[in-house]
Design an enzyme around this catalytic site. Structure first.
Site, short mmCIF file in Angstrom:
data_model
loop_
_atom_site.label_atom_id
_atom_site.label_comp_id
_atom_site.label_asym_id
_atom_site.label_seq_id
_atom_site.Cartn_x
_atom_site.Cartn_y
_atom_site.Cartn_z
CB CYS A 1 -77.23 -16.91 -77.71
SG CYS A 1 -77.87 -16.00 -79.13
CB SER B 1 -70.78 -19.79 -83.76
OG SER B 1 -71.70 -19.69 -82.71
CD GLU C 1 -68.86 -16.46 -84.75
OE1 GLU C 1 -68.38 -16.04 -83.70
OE2 GLU C 1 -70.09 -16.63 -84.92
CB CYS D 1 -73.57 -9.65 -78.11
SG CYS D 1 -75.21 -10.11 -77.48
CG ASP D 2 -70.83 -13.34 -80.24
OD1 ASP D 2 -71.73 -13.30 -79.39
OD2 ASP D 2 -70.65 -14.31 -80.99
#
Length: 610
Positions: free
Chosen positions: A193, A515, A489, A122-123
């Site tokens: 996601c 985001s 974000e 993830c991010d």
């Protein structure tokens, strides 16, 4: 030839104590002659992209051990940006990137690891591990947990993701039942996601950088094919060890792979696929760790020449990452870029001598290899689960339509200019970033009056209370790396603008970031940030601001004399928000803010202060 780093703690009588401790972890006499390979996992039950990673480090470890290495696993932290979003939790997201990078460095250097496998997803986890690998410069392979399957519901004729749930929840015309139905369906499985958001963008970019295997960014987390990626990561890191420690082949090291040309390839892919603007931040940070002089100016130059060849959610509702895989994955896009002479194909990768050779092998248009075609038919099953490798669904056919499909050729590009752009002007002298892939063509040139907020929270309140009207440009400042701190974000403000029907009638400008789920005329990363004396801090309510994406320009329409006068006034009172904020900033965040640079430098630490 280079010696194993691990000999520092495994060789000689003076290391008897260290060896005794190694033995307590399960090592035997023969193991002290083998490479010790660190596995940096990021399993956590907080993050859907990481809930399925618990046993995958040991899957890689067993393969490493089968091939003659010693594997030692450890874990890093992982923050879920979606869960942390919309409250003070988001202050911790970007700083966690530095914590992850440091923790991988600490573990690998403290224990003298010879090589590294990074299990990310993830991010901030992939960027943090990427920074660490380039800092350490030991043989490294990346393998991600994989993307989530897209959601489905009878309420919509398109696939769903997290952003759909957020936008619908803010729509006053939607019933509680409708919102609940979409909420329950938007994120059906484990994985990052399902759109081209930050996590998936970064995992795709590791393919272009040459540090991961084909399919790393696009095989869904639930598919059995991803198990082979993990096993192959174990095999590949052993091969890299042999090449470096046995033959001193510099292309077995991260810095020998992630060269300036490779960074150009990565941002070229990013522009072509309309990736998250956060990727710019992370690539700039990674380049500094690699000691590669790759800057915003290079990104600006490339953004003018690279077309958009792929369009995925949130830039369209038609396609998600699972559809990119069916169309040939990242190597499908790279192949089209190579045919357009927009790639450096002579760079090395962890799995092929050159990127050009890899493209020849993995391009579904150019190869007749049935195994490659079968690999890219891996699809989603539509069964909610948190279990990796739990299904083996395959599409009956590939998407090879380069005219109207998910991936286009150069002649049929979604747009002749790519999905990301860098703008400059008197309120962003060092640049700012916009994801043009998510901007309607009708507002590529936009002029409006400023409505200034000193925090994301104030902006959200203003949008929901209808302070924001058509034709306005919402300015959110003191949300940069230093001013936030943490560069929050702004997905909630942009989502709420869309839910209010203002997605094509307003713009948003900030020194914060967005985001990967953001679309619309959302311009972030304004540099210098307000807290560093940036001119975004000089904008006042009612000022006219002109945004011109074709000309790569953004300016407040006041005289230089007026700007200079305002700057003197601001200097006198200090560069801080005009209104007080109730935000709680811990000592850990204050320490981050002390060293943070603006976004044009990747928001990395200012090393001149160390």
């Amino acid at each position: 030839m280079p010696e194993y780093r691990s000999k520092t703690s495994t060789y000689g009588r003076n290391m008897a104590g260290a060896r005794a401790l190694w033995r307590a972890t399960g090592m035997k006499d023969d193991d002290f002659q083998k490479p010790i390979i660190a596995i940096a996992n990021s399993f956590t039950q907080f993050v859907p992209g990481h809930v399925h990673l618990k046993d995958l480090g040991q899957l890689v470890a067993r393969e490493i051990e089968r091939l003659g290495g010693v594997a030692k696993e450890f874990n890093t932290i992982a923050v879920d940006d979606g869960i942390a979003m919309g409250h003070d939790g988001m202050l911790y997201s970007l700083p966690s990137r530095e914590i992850i990078a440091d923790s991988v460095e600490y573990m690998a250097n403290a224990h003298c690891a010879d090589a590294l496998v990074c299990i990310s997803n993830c991010d901030k986890i992939t960027p943090g591990m990427l920074m660490a690998s380039l800092r350490l410069n030991i043989p490294t392979v990346f393998v991600s947990g994989g993307p989530m399957e897209a959601g489905k519901t009878t309420l919509a004729d398109h696939k769903l993701d997290l952003v759909d749930a957020m936008v619908l929840a803010a729509d006053p015309h939607a019933s509680d039942e409708e919102v609940a139905t979409v909420e329950r369906s938007a994120c059906p499985t484990c994985g990052s996601c399902s759109g081209m958001f930050t996590a998936n963008s970064m995992n795709c970019l590791t393919e272009a950088l040459g540090l991961s295997l084909p399919g790393n960014g696009t095989v869904v987390a639930t598919h059995s094919d991803r198990k082979q990626l993990f096993l192959n990561a174990g095999r590949t890191v052993i091969e890299l060890c042999h090449r470096w420690y046995g033959a001193e082949d510099a292309t077995a090291l991260p810095r020998g792979i992630a060269t300036f040309a490779a960074f150009e390839n990565a941002i070229t892919l990013d522009i072509a696929m309309g990736g998250s603007t956060n990727t710019i931040l992370h690539l700039l940070a990674a380049a500094q760790e690699a000691e590669v002089s790759f800057t915003m100016q290079d990104i600006d130059r490339l953004s003018r020449n690279v077309p958009q060849l792929c369009k995925v959610a949130p830039n369209t509702q038609k396609y998600h990452i699972e559809d990119v895989h069916r169309a040939g994955g990242i190597f499908g896009i790279l192949a089209e870029l190579a045919r357009g002479n927009l790639l450096h194909t002579d760079v090395a990768t962890v799995h092929s001598k050159t990127l050009g050779e890899a493209i020849a092998t993995w391009d579904i248009i150019g190869t007749q290899d049935e195994a490659v075609h079968t690999f890219y038919k891996a699809g989603s099953a539509g069964i909610p689960t948190q279990v990796a490798f739990s299904q083996s669904t395959r599409w009956p056919s590939l998407d090879t339509d380069r005219t109207e499909g998910c991936i286009r050729d150069m002649e049929h590009a979604f747009s002749k200019e790519g999905g990301l752009a860098v703008l400059y002007g008197n309120i962003a002298q060092d640049g700012c970033v916009v994801k043009t892939a998510g901007v309607d063509a009708s507002i590529h040139v936009f002029e409006g009056s400023a409505l200034v907020y000193e925090s994301q929270e104030a902006a959200v309140k203003g949008i929901l209370s209808d302070e924001v009207q058509p034709g306005m440009i919402v300015v959110i400042r003191y949300e940069g790396p230093k001013g936030g701190p943490g560069m929050q974000e702004m997905l909630y403000p942009t989502s709420y603008l869309k839910s209010k029907g203002l997605g094509k009638q307003c713009a948003l400008f900030t020194d914060g970031r967005f985001s990967g789920g953001t679309s619309g005329l959302s311009i972030g990363h304004a540099s210098p940030e307000a807290a560093a004396g940036g001119a975004i801090g000089l904008i006042r309510d009612g000022d006219r601001i002109r945004i011109d994406i074709p000309q790569r320009a953004i300016n407040v329409l006041i005289s230089e004399e007026e700007l200079a006068s305002r700057r003197l006034e601001q200097h006198a009172i200090g560069w801080k928000p005009a209104q007080s904020r109730t935000r709680k900033v811990s000592s850990a965040l204050k320490a981050y803010a002390l060293l943070a640079t603006s976004a044009d430098k990747g928001a990395v630490r200012n090393k001149t202060l160390l």
